[in-house]
Design a protein around this motif. Sequence first.
Motif, PDB file in Angstrom:
ATOM      1  N   VAL A  13       0.829  -1.210   0.000  1.00 48.19           N
ATOM      2  CA  VAL A  13       0.000   0.000   0.000  1.00 48.19           C
ATOM      3  C   VAL A  13       0.858   1.252   0.000  1.00 48.19           C
ATOM      4  O   VAL A  13       0.709   2.135  -0.856  1.00 48.19           O
ATOM      5  N   THR A  14       1.763   1.365   0.969  1.00 47.64           N
ATOM      6  CA  THR A  14       2.499   2.626   1.132  1.00 47.64           C
ATOM      7  C   THR A  14       3.468   2.886  -0.015  1.00 47.64           C
ATOM      8  O   THR A  14       3.805   4.044  -0.293  1.00 47.64           O
ATOM      9  N   SER A  15       3.922   1.830  -0.707  1.00 44.76           N
ATOM     10  CA  SER A  15       4.824   2.005  -1.845  1.00 44.76           C
ATOM     11  C   SER A  15       4.102   2.488  -3.093  1.00 44.76           C
ATOM     12  O   SER A  15       4.735   2.895  -4.068  1.00 44.76           O
ATOM     13  N   GLY A  16       2.769   2.405  -3.092  1.00 44.73           N
ATOM     14  CA  GLY A  16       2.008   2.758  -4.276  1.00 44.73           C
ATOM     15  C   GLY A  16       1.896   1.635  -5.284  1.00 44.73           C
ATOM     16  O   GLY A  16       1.305   1.814  -6.357  1.00 44.73           O
ATOM     17  N   GLN A  17       2.425   0.463  -4.968  1.00 41.46           N
ATOM     18  CA  GLN A  17       2.415  -0.641  -5.923  1.00 41.46           C
ATOM     19  C   GLN A  17       1.049  -1.319  -6.028  1.00 41.46           C
ATOM     20  O   GLN A  17       0.719  -1.886  -7.067  1.00 41.46           O
ATOM     21  N   LEU A  18       0.263  -1.293  -4.959  1.00 43.73           N
ATOM     22  CA  LEU A  18      -1.087  -1.850  -5.002  1.00 43.73           C
ATOM     23  C   LEU A  18      -2.049  -0.741  -5.406  1.00 43.73           C
ATOM     24  O   LEU A  18      -2.071   0.332  -4.784  1.00 43.73           O
ATOM     25  N   ILE A  19      -2.831  -0.980  -6.452  1.00 44.78           N
ATOM     26  CA  ILE A  19      -3.757   0.044  -6.946  1.00 44.78           C
ATOM     27  C   ILE A  19      -5.145  -0.554  -7.118  1.00 44.78           C
ATOM     28  O   ILE A  19      -5.312  -1.770  -7.213  1.00 44.78           O
ATOM     29  N   ALA A  20      -6.126   0.314  -7.142  1.00 42.57           N
ATOM     30  CA  ALA A  20      -7.511  -0.066  -7.422  1.00 42.57           C
ATOM     31  C   ALA A  20      -7.931   0.707  -8.669  1.00 42.57           C
ATOM     32  O   ALA A  20      -8.484   1.806  -8.577  1.00 42.57           O
ATOM     33  N   PRO A  21      -7.640   0.175  -9.857  1.00 40.11           N
ATOM     34  CA  PRO A  21      -7.840   0.933 -11.097  1.00 40.11           C
ATOM     35  C   PRO A  21      -9.285   1.386 -11.299  1.00 40.11           C
ATOM     36  O   PRO A  21     -10.233   0.646 -11.037  1.00 40.11           O
ATOM     37  N   GLY A  22      -9.408   2.628 -11.743  1.00 40.60           N
ATOM     38  CA  GLY A  22     -10.704   3.101 -12.207  1.00 40.60           C
ATOM     39  C   GLY A  22     -11.576   3.812 -11.204  1.00 40.60           C
ATOM     40  O   GLY A  22     -12.584   4.409 -11.587  1.00 40.60           O
ATOM     41  N   ILE A  23     -11.243   3.765  -9.906  1.00 40.60           N
ATOM     42  CA  ILE A  23     -12.104   4.431  -8.942  1.00 40.60           C
ATOM     43  C   ILE A  23     -11.514   5.794  -8.584  1.00 40.60           C
ATOM     44  O   ILE A  23     -10.307   6.018  -8.733  1.00 40.60           O
ATOM     45  N   PRO A  24     -12.338   6.722  -8.102  1.00 39.01           N
ATOM     46  CA  PRO A  24     -11.834   8.052  -7.742  1.00 39.01           C
ATOM     47  C   PRO A  24     -10.754   7.961  -6.672  1.00 39.01           C
ATOM     48  O   PRO A  24     -10.777   7.077  -5.813  1.00 39.01           O
ATOM     49  N   ALA A  43       9.614  -4.335   1.121  1.00 42.32           N
ATOM     50  CA  ALA A  43      10.610  -3.264   1.195  1.00 42.32           C
ATOM     51  C   ALA A  43      10.920  -2.755  -0.203  1.00 42.32           C
ATOM     52  O   ALA A  43      10.716  -3.457  -1.202  1.00 42.32           O
ATOM     53  N   ASP A  44      11.422  -1.541  -0.273  1.00 42.34           N
ATOM     54  CA  ASP A  44      11.849  -0.973  -1.547  1.00 42.34           C
ATOM     55  C   ASP A  44      12.992  -1.800  -2.128  1.00 42.34           C
ATOM     56  O   ASP A  44      13.795  -2.393  -1.396  1.00 42.34           O
ATOM     57  N   GLY A  45      13.076  -1.830  -3.464  1.00 44.50           N
ATOM     58  CA  GLY A  45      14.151  -2.516  -4.134  1.00 44.50           C
ATOM     59  C   GLY A  45      13.894  -3.987  -4.389  1.00 44.50           C
ATOM     60  O   GLY A  45      14.731  -4.653  -5.005  1.00 44.50           O
ATOM     61  N   GLN A  46      12.758  -4.510  -3.926  1.00 45.40           N
ATOM     62  CA  GLN A  46      12.449  -5.926  -4.132  1.00 45.40           C
ATOM     63  C   GLN A  46      11.693  -6.158  -5.437  1.00 45.40           C
ATOM     64  O   GLN A  46      11.989  -7.105  -6.164  1.00 45.40           O
TER      65      GLN A  46
END
Length: 262
Positions: free
Chosen positions: A143-154, A197-200
């Motif tokens: 979540v905090t890395s921005g890698q998980l997204i919920a496409p299409g919702i506001p 973690a970052d970099g993975q």
Amino acid sequence: MNLRHAAHGPSRFKLAYLSLGFASLAACGSHTSPSPVDAPGKPTAPTTQALDTGAHLLQSRPPIDRLNAYLDGFHFYNGHQQAQMEAHHYCSVLNDDVIQCVIFDGNTQDAKLMGVEYIVSAALFARLPEGEKALWHSHRHEVTSGQLIAPGIPEPAEHALMEKLASTYGKTWHTWHTDQDKTLPLGMPQLMMGFVADGQADPRMVRERDRRFGVSSDAKRAARSDITAPEPLPGVDAWRQGNVIQINDPTGTSHAGRTQAP
């Protein structure tokens, strides 16, 4: 429900209510991700097409109709972090503590059913047997890395959803390893994990996903800087302590998947 108020924190909304707004948006418009493999078989016969059409028109599908939340993220094989892939989750909210998802290798009609993920709250995870906890992964970094997204919702709705998910835990099994170019679901199910973690995560994989959806993981990371999820509970992400669990495959067909170069 007023999504503007919901964005102030997970205590201000029920995820079951929020998910109702996903239904008309889950298809994600033109941001398509086709399956990487074609299943073998003869072209669909007219009689089979007719049966499929009739079933679509006449049969009810309550469990399928509840799959109205769409999440896109990344997994890797437990014990083989460099074997990574994108995963399209179509989820059903059972209650405020349990979500169940079917996972596909794309978001088009030819997508292959790749696996399942069960998501539970921290309260439920804490009550699991110690041995069971090793099968689960945390969602805070996703979540905090921005890698998980919920496409299409506001954006306010996505932010509220991510606040909820940041403190949850997932148990994921992949059953069809199309990332290994397998055109049929061969071999054994494999336990999957999420990045912590970052970099993975392979940056090229993330950039390619972002390009297709017209989003920026870096921008989402910045927008989610106010999400303060607690440290993951003990026992989760057990691979970090060397406790790797995987099903041995006597067929030799479920070896760890294609390696992504970080």
